[in-house]
Write a protein that holds these residues in place. Structure first.
Motif, PDB file in Angstrom:
ATOM      1  N   GLU A 155      -5.659  28.697 -16.178  1.00  0.00           N
ATOM      2  CA  GLU A 155      -4.314  28.252 -15.791  1.00  0.00           C
ATOM      3  C   GLU A 155      -3.681  27.403 -16.889  1.00  0.00           C
ATOM      4  OE1 GLU A 155      -2.258  25.507 -12.314  1.00  0.00           O
ATOM      5  OE2 GLU A 155      -3.949  26.806 -11.782  1.00  0.00           O
ATOM      6  N   PRO A 183       1.766  27.499 -12.648  1.00  0.00           N
ATOM      7  CA  PRO A 183       0.687  27.939 -11.754  1.00  0.00           C
ATOM      8  C   PRO A 183       1.016  29.240 -11.034  1.00  0.00           C
ATOM      9  CG  PRO A 183       1.102  25.591 -11.476  1.00  0.00           C
ATOM     10  CD  PRO A 183       2.206  26.121 -12.323  1.00  0.00           C
ATOM     11  N   ARG A 184       2.299  29.451 -10.728  1.00  0.00           N
ATOM     12  CA  ARG A 184       2.699  30.680 -10.043  1.00  0.00           C
ATOM     13  C   ARG A 184       2.569  31.878 -10.979  1.00  0.00           C
ATOM     14  NH1 ARG A 184       8.256  29.655  -6.918  1.00  0.00           N
ATOM     15  NH2 ARG A 184       7.683  31.701  -6.067  1.00  0.00           N
ATOM     16  N   PHE A 186       0.447  32.100 -13.357  1.00  0.00           N
ATOM     17  CA  PHE A 186      -0.994  32.343 -13.456  1.00  0.00           C
ATOM     18  C   PHE A 186      -1.507  33.123 -12.242  1.00  0.00           C
ATOM     19  CE2 PHE A 186      -5.310  30.857 -12.330  1.00  0.00           C
ATOM     20  CZ  PHE A 186      -6.005  31.399 -13.409  1.00  0.00           C
ATOM     21  N   ARG A 187      -1.076  32.725 -11.051  1.00  0.00           N
ATOM     22  CA  ARG A 187      -1.560  33.380  -9.831  1.00  0.00           C
ATOM     23  C   ARG A 187      -1.125  34.844  -9.767  1.00  0.00           C
ATOM     24  NH1 ARG A 187       0.092  28.575  -7.332  1.00  0.00           N
ATOM     25  NH2 ARG A 187       1.930  29.626  -6.457  1.00  0.00           N
ATOM     26  N   HIS A 188       0.074  35.124 -10.231  1.00  0.00           N
ATOM     27  CA  HIS A 188       0.607  36.488 -10.123  1.00  0.00           C
ATOM     28  C   HIS A 188       0.136  37.399 -11.259  1.00  0.00           C
ATOM     29  CE1 HIS A 188       3.276  36.121  -6.666  1.00  0.00           C
ATOM     30  NE2 HIS A 188       3.615  34.920  -7.106  1.00  0.00           N
ATOM     31  N   ASP A 190      -3.107  36.757 -12.940  1.00  0.00           N
ATOM     32  CA  ASP A 190      -4.555  36.588 -13.130  1.00  0.00           C
ATOM     33  C   ASP A 190      -4.912  36.193 -14.556  1.00  0.00           C
ATOM     34  OD1 ASP A 190      -5.198  37.267 -10.468  1.00  0.00           O
ATOM     35  OD2 ASP A 190      -5.086  39.402 -10.953  1.00  0.00           O
TER      36      ASP A 190
END
Length: 206
Positions: A155, A183-184, A186-188, A190
């Motif tokens: 992240e 962070p978003r 990163f989450r979307h 990977d």
């Protein structure tokens, strides 16, 4: 590369940066000191792979495999005598059948005074690691001098990567990126660089 022999293996998911890594390394090498042949493979037979290698080396193709091998070896010897390193880069190596991989190993048998005439870099997706572990490829595996798996960015690395790309493009804090956006991203994605590029590109086009 300093070993000047054997195989180097680099694996990673699609978009992890394998090709970028090689292109960056190639940009830093002395172009006059290297003869580089690069092939992007699909599922080809051993003979077709050999023809692809010869074609990328600039060798006239022959219907006779033995003649083609002699021409490849002769060219490599000429280059080495002239002080140039010979490097073969095989991309998408996970698509090659085992006999074709064995053909690559046989090419590494070309040597001068016990020193290989050509070094090979294998680029592939993660499943190639399982292929390489096969008992049928024991001899090839023994010639792999270095291997590395390119994992996703963390992240914090994702944040640093996005900011680096923005600044490299001349970004001066406008448009403003809220800290909560990283962070978003990163989450979307990977943490896969190509996905990060695509997502952030679309965001910036809004």
């Amino acid at each position: 590369l300093a070993q000047e022999e054997g195989f180097i293996g680099v694996t990673g998911k699609v978009g992890a940066g394998k090709t970028t890594l090689i292109e960056r390394s190639w940009a830093q090498l002395d172009r006059w000191a290297y003869l580089v042949a690069r092939i992007d493979t699909t599922q080809v037979s051993p003979d077709d792979l050999l023809r692809l290698v010869a074609l990328r080396l600039g060798i006239d193709l022959s219907d006779d495999k033995a003649t083609l091998l002699r021409r490849i070896e002769a060219l490599l010897r000429v280059q080495v005598t002239a002080g140039r390193r010979c490097l073969l880069i095989v991309d998408e190596v996970q698509t090659l059948p085992l006999p074709a991989l064995e053909e690559l190993r046989m090419l590494s048998n070309f040597a001068d005074k016990g020193h290989a005439l050509m070094q090979t870099i294998l680029l592939g997706q993660p499943q190639f690691r399982a292929t390489l572990a096969s008992a049928d490829l024991d001899q090839l595996r023994q010639r792999v001098l270095a291997s590395y798996h390119l994992g996703p960015l963390s992240e914090s690395d994702t944040r640093a990567y996005v900011l680096h790309r923005l600044r490299a493009a001349g970004w001066q804090e406008r448009p403003v990126w809220d800290e909560a956006a990283f962070p978003r991203v990163f989450r979307h994605t990977d943490g896969i660089p190509r996905r990060i590029n695509r997502l952030c590109g679309r965001i910036l086009l809004q």
